[in-house]
Design a protein around this motif. Structure first.
Motif, short mmCIF file in Angstrom:
data_model
loop_
_atom_site.label_atom_id
_atom_site.label_comp_id
_atom_site.label_asym_id
_atom_site.label_seq_id
_atom_site.Cartn_x
_atom_site.Cartn_y
_atom_site.Cartn_z
N ALA A 170 -5.64 17.96 -6.24
CA ALA A 170 -5.09 17.28 -5.06
C ALA A 170 -6.14 16.38 -4.43
O ALA A 170 -5.86 15.24 -4.04
CB ALA A 170 -4.59 18.31 -4.05
N LEU A 171 -7.38 16.90 -4.38
CA LEU A 171 -8.46 16.13 -3.77
C LEU A 171 -8.68 14.82 -4.55
O LEU A 171 -8.89 13.76 -3.96
CB LEU A 171 -9.75 16.96 -3.74
CG LEU A 171 -10.95 16.25 -3.12
CD1 LEU A 171 -10.74 16.05 -1.62
CD2 LEU A 171 -12.24 17.05 -3.36
N MET A 172 -8.58 14.91 -5.87
CA MET A 172 -8.78 13.72 -6.69
C MET A 172 -7.71 12.68 -6.40
O MET A 172 -7.98 11.49 -6.28
CB MET A 172 -8.80 14.08 -8.17
CG MET A 172 -10.08 14.78 -8.57
SD MET A 172 -10.04 15.18 -10.33
CE MET A 172 -11.78 15.15 -10.68
N TYR A 173 -6.45 13.11 -6.34
CA TYR A 173 -5.37 12.17 -5.98
C TYR A 173 -5.65 11.56 -4.61
O TYR A 173 -5.50 10.36 -4.40
CB TYR A 173 -4.02 12.90 -5.93
CG TYR A 173 -3.38 13.14 -7.27
CD1 TYR A 173 -2.96 12.08 -8.08
CD2 TYR A 173 -3.18 14.44 -7.73
CE1 TYR A 173 -2.36 12.31 -9.31
CE2 TYR A 173 -2.57 14.68 -8.96
CZ TYR A 173 -2.16 13.62 -9.74
OH TYR A 173 -1.57 13.84 -10.95
N PHE A 174 -6.06 12.43 -3.70
CA PHE A 174 -6.27 11.97 -2.33
C PHE A 174 -7.33 10.88 -2.27
O PHE A 174 -7.17 9.86 -1.60
CB PHE A 174 -6.66 13.15 -1.43
CG PHE A 174 -6.86 12.75 -0.01
CD1 PHE A 174 -5.78 12.67 0.87
CD2 PHE A 174 -8.14 12.43 0.47
CE1 PHE A 174 -5.96 12.27 2.18
CE2 PHE A 174 -8.32 12.02 1.78
CZ PHE A 174 -7.23 11.95 2.63
N VAL A 175 -8.44 11.12 -3.01
CA VAL A 175 -9.55 10.15 -2.96
C VAL A 175 -9.12 8.80 -3.54
O VAL A 175 -9.40 7.75 -2.96
CB VAL A 175 -10.79 10.71 -3.71
CG1 VAL A 175 -11.83 9.62 -3.91
CG2 VAL A 175 -11.38 11.88 -2.93
N SER A 205 0.83 -1.21 0.00
CA SER A 205 0.00 0.00 0.00
C SER A 205 0.86 1.26 0.00
O SER A 205 0.49 2.28 -0.55
CB SER A 205 -0.98 -0.01 1.17
OG SER A 205 -0.28 -0.01 2.38
N ASN A 206 2.05 1.16 0.60
CA ASN A 206 3.00 2.27 0.54
C ASN A 206 3.43 2.55 -0.89
O ASN A 206 3.50 3.69 -1.34
CB ASN A 206 4.29 1.89 1.28
CG ASN A 206 4.29 2.41 2.68
OD1 ASN A 206 3.67 3.44 2.95
ND2 ASN A 206 4.95 1.71 3.56
N GLU A 207 3.76 1.44 -1.58
CA GLU A 207 4.22 1.54 -2.95
C GLU A 207 3.10 2.11 -3.83
O GLU A 207 3.33 2.98 -4.66
CB GLU A 207 4.64 0.14 -3.42
CG GLU A 207 5.05 0.02 -4.87
CD GLU A 207 6.27 0.84 -5.25
OE1 GLU A 207 6.92 1.40 -4.35
OE2 GLU A 207 6.56 0.92 -6.45
N PHE A 208 1.88 1.65 -3.58
CA PHE A 208 0.73 2.16 -4.32
C PHE A 208 0.62 3.67 -4.17
O PHE A 208 0.52 4.42 -5.14
CB PHE A 208 -0.55 1.47 -3.82
CG PHE A 208 -1.82 2.04 -4.35
CD1 PHE A 208 -2.33 1.60 -5.57
CD2 PHE A 208 -2.51 3.01 -3.64
CE1 PHE A 208 -3.50 2.13 -6.07
CE2 PHE A 208 -3.68 3.55 -4.14
CZ PHE A 208 -4.18 3.11 -5.36
N TRP A 232 -6.91 7.10 -1.08
CA TRP A 232 -7.67 6.61 0.08
C TRP A 232 -8.44 5.35 -0.29
O TRP A 232 -8.39 4.35 0.44
CB TRP A 232 -8.61 7.74 0.52
CG TRP A 232 -9.43 7.40 1.72
CD1 TRP A 232 -9.01 7.37 3.02
CD2 TRP A 232 -10.83 7.07 1.72
NE1 TRP A 232 -10.05 7.02 3.82
CE2 TRP A 232 -11.18 6.83 3.06
CE3 TRP A 232 -11.79 6.94 0.72
CZ2 TRP A 232 -12.47 6.48 3.44
CZ3 TRP A 232 -13.08 6.59 1.10
CH2 TRP A 232 -13.41 6.36 2.44
N LEU A 233 -9.09 5.37 -1.46
CA LEU A 233 -9.86 4.19 -1.89
C LEU A 233 -8.93 2.99 -2.10
O LEU A 233 -9.23 1.88 -1.65
CB LEU A 233 -10.60 4.49 -3.20
CG LEU A 233 -11.85 5.36 -3.09
CD1 LEU A 233 -12.40 5.69 -4.48
CD2 LEU A 233 -12.91 4.67 -2.24
N GLY A 234 -7.82 3.27 -2.76
CA GLY A 234 -6.86 2.18 -3.02
C GLY A 234 -6.37 1.55 -1.73
O GLY A 234 -6.31 0.32 -1.60
N ASN A 235 -6.07 2.40 -0.76
CA ASN A 235 -5.59 1.87 0.51
C ASN A 235 -6.66 1.08 1.26
O ASN A 235 -6.37 0.10 1.93
CB ASN A 235 -5.03 2.98 1.39
CG ASN A 235 -3.59 3.27 1.04
OD1 ASN A 235 -2.72 2.42 1.23
ND2 ASN A 235 -3.34 4.43 0.47
N ARG A 236 -7.90 1.52 1.10
CA ARG A 236 -8.99 0.78 1.73
C ARG A 236 -9.11 -0.62 1.13
O ARG A 236 -9.27 -1.60 1.85
CB ARG A 236 -10.32 1.52 1.52
CG ARG A 236 -10.73 2.35 2.71
CD ARG A 236 -12.09 2.95 2.45
NE ARG A 236 -13.14 1.95 2.64
CZ ARG A 236 -13.84 1.84 3.77
NH1 ARG A 236 -13.59 2.65 4.77
NH2 ARG A 236 -14.77 0.93 3.89
#
Lengths: 245, 223
Positions: B191-196, B147-150, B199-203
């Motif tokens: 930035a918000l788009m990257y963040f989302v 998930s870090n790498e992602f 966040w989804l990927g990590n979930r």
């Protein structure tokens, strides 16, 4: 002879752990190897199935030399039970036992699982078929690992101190299973200090020290009247440790 | 008014985001396949394989991503015409290979030695032991470190901007040039788009980690 071990030497660098060990095992026989720690008992078993190949010497199974070229087939016939079980951690008890027949003998999954269930019943673990190794006690894990060995329908099973990693109250269940196998006619070579097992189930006890076989004989004789002083001293020591049952 | 500009330009931003995600998926897939091969070579290979694997990994972990991207586009482009998108995939994929090989090497080496011994002892070849016993255990441990790498590769996709890949950051830049200003707000939306996505990927990875846990070996909750 089913298993014929001839003049095994094993060196680790300068240190020679096995200094020419020979032994034989007939079909259906059970022999127990005893001796002080550091004597090369486990090394001997690992030399037989080449988990650690001997420096020199030969092992024959049913007249056929066990060597690097045929080792994977031979290991299917010479099963090995580890001191610390080494069950496959990601698989249930049932799948641990089914793995070999399925991956190595080309059995269909359902067929392999059916066989695995029978072997689990044989060691009294059928009710734990769905459990994972981490959910089982040491004694239960060792019984599953014995079932895993049995599922390969081996010619002989090598047991490397199968109860040494267990709490004392858990050794009984494993010893009981091994006794049953011995009386079922499974050929077994067992490194163990379980005198009770040796007395009840072994055809012979082999006493090893310092990389040599010191003496071999029927259990009554080795336990009751050992010829060698070293054997007697050793038996006295383990008797004091309360291992005689 | 700015809200209107943003809403009107959302389709462009989504196009850019889609390019960024494609870039991410491609580079992670390259890193996964070659990183796994590299790790297997480093753990089980002949010393020449181990040495070359280690050299590759040191080199590609030691170079800034931006320099790699420029090298792959302008450098490789000198000999062989290459489009910006594949150049970015190549550069970031190589880097990800180096990083992911470390993840795989770690989880492979964490499988207890006795597991291989047990597999060999029932008659498996070395390759079978790795395939049926080592990898099924090792790969279960991957989602956590992965998930870090992602996250870091998702952010690195924005660097493809410099060689003209029209990904999310560049789309943002276009909107700013065409609407004169609004720099902070447009980039905040970017930035918000990257963040989302992050966040989804990590979930998803966290869920995967949970689903792959071996019963009885789950990590203790710190309660």
């Amino acid at each position: 002879m089913l298993l014929d071990v001839k003049d095994i030497h094993k060196k680790y660098g300068e240190i020679e752990v096995l200094k020419g060990v020979s032994l034989t095992l007939a079909r259906g026989e059970t022999k127990v190897i005893m001796g002080p720690s550091g004597t090369g008992k486990s090394t001997l078993l690992r030399c037989i199935n080449r988990l650690s190949p001997p420096t020199s010497g030969e092992v024959f199974l049913d007249g056929e030399l066990i060597c690097d070229a045929n080792i994977n087939e031979m290991r299917q016939k010479v099963a090995f039970v580890f001191q610390d079980f080494n069950l496959f951690l990601h698989l249930s008890a049932l799948d641990n036992v089914a793995m070999g027949p399925m991956r190595l003998k080309g059995m269909k999954r359902a067929e392999a699982r059916e066989l695995a269930m029978q072997e689990l019943e044989r060691v009294g673990m059928q009710t734990h078929a769905a459990s994972y190794p981490a959910q089982l006690s040491g004694g239960q894990q060792q019984r599953v690992s014995i079932a895993r060995a049995l599922a390969m329908k081996p010619e002989v099973i090598l047991f490397d101190e199968p109860t040494s990693a267990l709490d004392p109250e858990l050794t009984g269940e494993v010893v009981t299973v091994m006794q049953k196998l011995a009386s079922d006619g499974i050929t077994m070579l067992v490194v163990s200090h379980e005198i009770g097992f040796a007395r009840r189930a072994a055809d012979a006890i082999i006493f090893m020290e310092g990389g040599h076989v010191i003496e071999e004989g029927p259990p009554e004789q080795i336990i009751g009247a050992p010829r060698q002083d070293r054997t007697r001293e050793f038996l006295n020591v383990i008797a004091e440790e309360g291992q005689i049952s | 008014m700015i809200v209107e500009i943003i809403i009107n330009h959302i389709p462009y931003l989504l196009d850019g985001l889609w390019v960024a995600i494609q870039l991410l998926v491609c580079l992670l897939a390259i890193g996964f396949v070659f990183g796994l091969l590299l790790a297997l070579a480093e753990v089980y290979g002949h010393w020449t394989l181990r040495a070359s694997g280690m050299a590759f990994e040191r080199v590609f972990r030691g170079i800034p991503e931006l320099v790699l991207i420029l090298m792959c586009f302008y450098g490789v482009g000198n000999w062989y015409p290459i489009e910006p998108f594949p150049a970015a995939v190549l550069a970031l994929g190589l880097r990800s290979t180096a990083y992911q090989s470390q993840i795989f090497r770690g989880v492979i080496q964490a499988v207890p030695k006795g597991q291989i011994a047990a597999a060999r002892a029932i008659g498996m070849s070395g390759v079978q032991a790795v395939r049926y016993v080592v990898l099924p255990q090792a790969l279960r441990q991957v989602p956590g470190p992965w998930s870090n790498e992602f996250s870091s590769e998702l952010k690195a996709t924005s660097l493809a901007y410099v060689i003209g890949v029209v990904e999310l950051t560049r789309q943002g830049r276009y909107i700013i040039s065409s609407t004169q200003g609004n720099i902070l707000i447009v980039f905040a939306v970017v930035a918000l788009m990257y963040f989302v996505v992050n966040w989804l990927g990590n979930r998803v990875l966290y869920r995967a980690e949970r689903a792959l846990e071996i019963p009885g070996l789950e990590r203790r909750e710190s309660d």
